[in-house]
Scaffold this active site. Sequence first.
Site: not given
Ligand SMILES: NCCCNCCCCCC(O)(O)C(F)(F)F
Ligand SMILES: [Zn+2]
Length: 697
Positions: A22, A94, A137, A174, A176, A295, A335
């Site tokens: 994935d 996700d 999230h 973060d 996101h 991130d 990451y």
């Molecule tokens: N290019 C891949 C698309 C990924 N889309 C989902 C991103 C999730 C981010 C998770 C996060 O980093 O916000 C947490 F802190 F929750 F781990």
């Molecule tokens: Zn994040």
Amino acid sequence: MASGTALLYDEEMTRYKLLWVDPACKIEVPERLTVSWEALHNAGLSGRCIPLPVRQATEEEILLAHSQEYLEAVKKTPDMSLEELMTFTQQYGDVYFHPNIYHCAKLAVGASLQLVDAVMTGKVRNGLALVRPPGHHSQRSEASGFCVFNNVAIAALYAKKHFKIQRVLIVDWDIHHGQGLQYCFEEDPQVLYFSWHRYEHQRFWPNLRESDFDSVGKGMGAGFNINLPWNKARLMAPYFRGLLEHCDQKCLTWLLASLQVGMDSSDYLSVFFHVLLPVAYEFNPELILVSAGFDSAVGDPEGHMCATPEIFGHLTHLLMSLAGGRLCAVLEGGYNLTSLAQSVCQTVQTLLGDPPSRISGLSSPCESALESIQSVRAAHQQYWVCFKNADVSLWPDPGTKCSRLEGDTQAEEALKEGEMREIVWPEPPSRLAPPIRTGVTLPAGLEDDVLTSCFRVTGIPLTPNQVAKELWHPAVPELKDEKVLQSLGDILSLLKEIEKKEVRNGLAVVPNVSLAATFGVQHALTSLTDRVLLVFLGNEAPVELQEDGRVMLIQLCSTEPVETKSKFYVPICLKKSSSDVAGFLHAVLSLLLPLAYGYDPGMILAVMADCSLVGAVAWAQLIGLLQSFAQGHTLALIQGAEKEIIRVTAASLLGEPASTLGPLGPPLSENVKAVEKERQRLQTHWGLLQTTGEDHP
Ligand SMILES: NCCCNCCCCCC(O)(O)C(F)(F)F
Ligand SMILES: [Zn+2]
């Protein structure tokens, strides 16, 4: 007063991973925890922390933020086959499930709650929980974005329930948007949620309209949700249309990478000065929870940001001035295993009390960041008095969101490929903590319990011509006074201790503070650094300033100062400053901090010439914030023997969090106007002062 930094980690939380293909989830790997833990160990930081055991959250605790049916569904996953796990996962976005992820998700919540317990019971001052799966999230009945249970949401609800806390600040750095946290608290005025996140006008995951700056909270919670969206620079495509014909893929990649508009440290700090900190001080939280996702650091494949890891040492330090230092950081994303590990170390080192490293090369926030800052301040102006006088005549009016031409996506892909290969950054500099923290020279008879942990320093009295030589100006009458000569000798030996890194900072109680300040500045310039920031509270200007930029003088006074054009002399006239704490704080956050970060001094002289200008708590807050600079090399000079001022100054220099300023009333409008006038005058020289875009009329 609580002390010590907790560190929570258990390798059990590394025992789950993605079991199928994935692309969206492959970055969330167990190594995220192991590299962070190992980096802390190798840097000798975990050994300085107080290890706390993690535990599994109880069902009751999980149900604080999640529905029974969601919990029941997740409870079934340990017994699922691979196919059943894949099917179960399909209903969410996700995120992935694994037979052991429920166990780890309970440990992640349990670790967060253990940390809240330890901080709220005073067992430790602050701490970090290294956990996975992350949490911000996940929602009441839904997993999302690698998150299963909302660790920080449950921590906030737990703190309210068990410690009767009524004001919790959540800072989500973060990259996101933690929509799970927004949904959980958007109607709750007791929990202020702040998040910055890549948004790109809703084109970045989770692509939610409600992640924009105009989601301010609902009902009683209006004003208690602050979204700071990062939108990509305007319209890159037209520039490239012309170029595309001429340059090959490699050059395009380079070009995009060099123009890549990930936000940098200047953008992050500007948001702290002009959005988060003013509101946070006004909110006056009793506890800070940090959704510490890394991130948002350089090199991250999700974030594409430019801020280097040492910025997290500064963001952490700035937050430690609030809530009496009660700060619980919980890992979210991150990451790039290299920048993640470095950022985690920078954060823990600051939690332990080591001074943040100097950051050079700061500049102005980019246009897009300024637009977001201004939009958020406008959207929240009606809720927070700190934004009352903000210049929010909208620029441009929100209707004309800069749309992005389709052409960008091809450019974006090039950027993504190219930049991942090339991005490198320097290792953060080492931040050595000297064996002794604070040196003091006091006249006899000023004993005080706090001072016992300081290092007493007594110098050789200087001779008048020694002083005249150092000061390069004719001997002044005071030099006949042997008390003055003694105090100058004391200061000289304090500075030498700082220079030798025997002590980090110092405090001197002196009979003549102007002479002491002049002497201290000159000596620091000859032997310690080429840039001294002098923060002077008092009316008589202590030093003549050369325009060579080797000294920056920020003077807080109560009488109208002389007009000046200099960009190194910042007179701030505050009326009734000792009672207008909000006005004083406005001056510190919107003027002093941006100037000091832009100037990047090698030494700080904090001079209290007139104890009537600010109260002891406000002064202690200032001393705490000033330790963001010059690797903590602060020399505090105090005239007169105000015992309370001396005690709080020493305590702050020793690393005690300053007590909170309490609820702030509105700042005196004449003081805000005085600060705004200086900010307007100086913002072209010092870009971190800006809060609106250049082409704003
Ligand atoms: N290019 C891949 C698309 C990924 N889309 C989902 C991103 C999730 C981010 C998770 C996060 O980093 O916000 C947490 F802190 F929750 F781990
Ligand atoms: Zn994040």
